[in-house]
Design a protein around this motif. Structure first.
Motif: not given
Length: 568
Positions: A53-82
């Motif tokens: 688990p890792v925490t983004t600057p906005c305070g939300h938690n994700f699996c490290k691999n999940c958030i990394t791949q999410h940003w790889d796919v969506n290009v923009q570095n946004q939090c998936p929740l907020c």
């Protein structure tokens, strides 16, 4: 990224990117989760317990691999929740505090999973759809999501519903969820194109299926299901019909086998008796011929002995004659002649003949053999008639089918013709042109009955199918549903086999026996007095009820006024 993560990522993209009104905050999600504190340890992307688990600057938690791949796919570095955007991709580090709590939670969940497996409530069985999210022991899926293209067990289903706010379409668990999505538009197949007879999505109605006729899947499903149920009923009926037919054939085979064994036994007995009789006749014939030959030889030997004695006497006389011929003394010759019998009295052998004629001997023996054969055939015919007579039924005439020119007895056993038309009710079952009437009951098995035809010069007898034509002129033949024989002109008998067959009978028929074997397709007629078989229709394919058929024919000026009488 695993397929589950891709599906979840797609899910979150639809929720938070395409439909902003569905964005969730951590607080809202926590409120939605209620008292299920374990939801706090689930990654909102893969919907499984955190891994690294890792925490983004906005305070939300994700699996490290999940958030990394999410940003790889969506290009923009946004939090998936907020949806908070970051100028540069944050440098993510493992949250050790959450990792320790996750480890404790994993251990606790494994204990619950083991208990669940022991209770047998959620563990999967062969052929069941498995949860796509479970990473260790795969549990039985309760539902499949058409939006996420994933199947969920009870635990992961609760999380899925809380995250998606139950806006995704859930169905009973199925495999190959990809097949339920439109290949062109990546949308659920929700409609049925009646024009092209294919399943389509909503976008298809505005593209290559535009102007086509559509119905909702559920409506088309009900229609097709009704058609299939009708087809299934028809197939079931076809199966039952064939099962019944197959059972009849099996029964026929069994009956045929029993009859074959009886026929073989009877045939062996009959032919054994005939062979023994023939052998006896041959032995007697040989003995007779040999005895006659011996008598002839004895007689010939007597004749030969007698002739040899006469020859000896003649030789002696000839020697005396030769001696006298040689003498030169006239006195001696003349004195010896009175004492010489020059021609002794002998039998006249010209009238004696020695010959042996066997003419009539063999013929007599064969005639005796034929008589034996005839006797055995008579016994066989009697046995056959006796066998079919065990199927005798009480047949009566059906007045509803009788021609208006027929008179039936009160007991339904006798019918005769009338020149006057009877006043009878109109009935579509009634014969209107020919003087015919059907008997009852119907025939669907083995049936035997007898009819007295004495004193008649014309009549028709047999059986007919239920659907035979009863109005207008009728041609009696199997093609038209009749299996009959008739008498014409007092002595002409024919089987109406289409074409008719002339019957050669030894004597006039007085009593006719009729036997029907429905299953074997046989209709036989017998001379019930002599037990002789008159004629048999064989190989018939009966597909409906049969009924006895009678016609006393026209009175013919009074010569044919005698009735037909059913006597069994």
């Amino acid at each position: 990224m695993c397929r589950q993560s891709e599906s979840s990522l797609c899910l979150l993209s639809l929720l938070f990117t395409k439909t902003p009104e569905t964005h969730l905050s951590n607080t809202a999600m926590s409120s939605a989760r209620g008292v299920h504190s374990e939801d706090q340890f689930l990654c909102s992307i893969c919907l499984d317990v955190f891994t690294d688990p890792v925490t983004t600057p906005c305070g939300h938690n994700f699996c490290k691999n999940c958030i990394t791949q999410h940003w790889d796919v969506n290009v923009q570095n946004q939090c998936p929740l907020c949806n908070e955007a970051f100028n540069t991709r944050p440098n993510l580090r493992i949250n050790t505090f959450i990792s320790e709590m996750v480890a404790e939670f994993r251990q606790s969940r494994e204990t619950k999973t083991k208990q669940s497996r022991c209770s047998g409530q959620q563990t999967s069985k062969a052929g069941e759809v498995l949860c796509d999210i479970c990473t260790e022991t795969k549990l039985k899926a309760l539902k499949s999501c058409l939006m996420c293209l994933s199947s969920y067990c009870e635990t992961h289903l609760e999380v899925h519903q809380k995250i998606t706010l139950t806006r995704h379409q859930l169905i009973d668990p199925v495999e190959n969820l990809e097949d339920r999505m439109c290949k062109r538009h990546d949308r659920p197949l929700e409609l049925f194109c009646k024009t092209d007879q294919v399943c389509v999505c909503q976008f298809c109605t505005e593209s290559h299926h535009k102007s086509h006729v559509f119905t909702p899947l559920e409506e088309e499903y009900e229609e097709k299901k009704a058609e299939l149920e009708k087809t299934e009923a028809e197939l079931q009926q076809m199966i039952q019909d064939r099962q019944v037919k197959a059972e009849k054939i099996k029964q026929l085979v069994r009956l045929s086998k029993d009859d074959a064994e009886k026929e073989i036994e009877t045939s062996v007995q009959l032919f054994t008796a005939l062979i023994q009789s023939a052998e006896r006749s041959l032995t007697q014939l040989i003995d007779t011929i040999e005895e006659k030959q011996k008598e002839m030889e004895t007689k010939a030997e007597g004749f030969i002995t007698e002739m040899e004695e006469e020859i000896s006497e003649l030789v002696k006389t000839r020697a005396k004659v030769d001696q006298l011929i040689q003498t030169e003394d006239p006195l001696q010759l003349l004195q010896s002649l009175p004492h010489l019998n020059t021609v002794p009295h002998m039998k006249d052998w010209k009238e004696v003949h020695v010959h042996l004629s066997y003419e009539g001997t063999v013929r007599t023996a064969v005639a005796q053999l034929e008589e034996t054969f005839s006797t055995e055939m008579k016994k066989l015919a009697e046995a056959e008639l006796k066998r079919v007579q065990q199927f005798a039924v009480d047949v009566t005439l059906d007045p509803d089918t009788a021609s208006p020119y027929l008179i039936l007895s009160d007991d339904g056993k006798q019918v005769k013709s009338s020149v006057i038309k009877m006043n009878v009710p109109d009935n579509p079952l009634r014969f209107t042109y020919c003087n015919g009437v059907l008997g009852k009951p119907s025939i669907l098995s083995r049936v035997y009955f007898e009819v007295d035809v004495k004193g008649k010069t014309e009549w028709d007898l047999g059986v007919a199918t239920e659907s035979v034509n009863r109005g207008g002129k009728i041609r009696l033949s199997p093609k038209n549903g009749f299996w009959t024989i008739w008498l014409r002109n007092g002595n002409q008998y024919r089987a109406l086999a289409g074409p008719s067959v002339l019957l050669s009978l030894k004597s006039q028929l007085h009593k006719v026996g009729m036997f029907v074997d429905y299953d074997r397709g046989v209709v036989s007629f017998y001379d019930a007095d002599t037990t002789d078989l008159i004629y048999s229709f064989t190989g018939c394919n009966f597909t409906e009820k049969l009924y006895p058929y009678f016609s006393p024919c026209n009175i013919d000026g009074g010569k044919n006024s005698a009735p037909l009488t059913i006597i069994t």
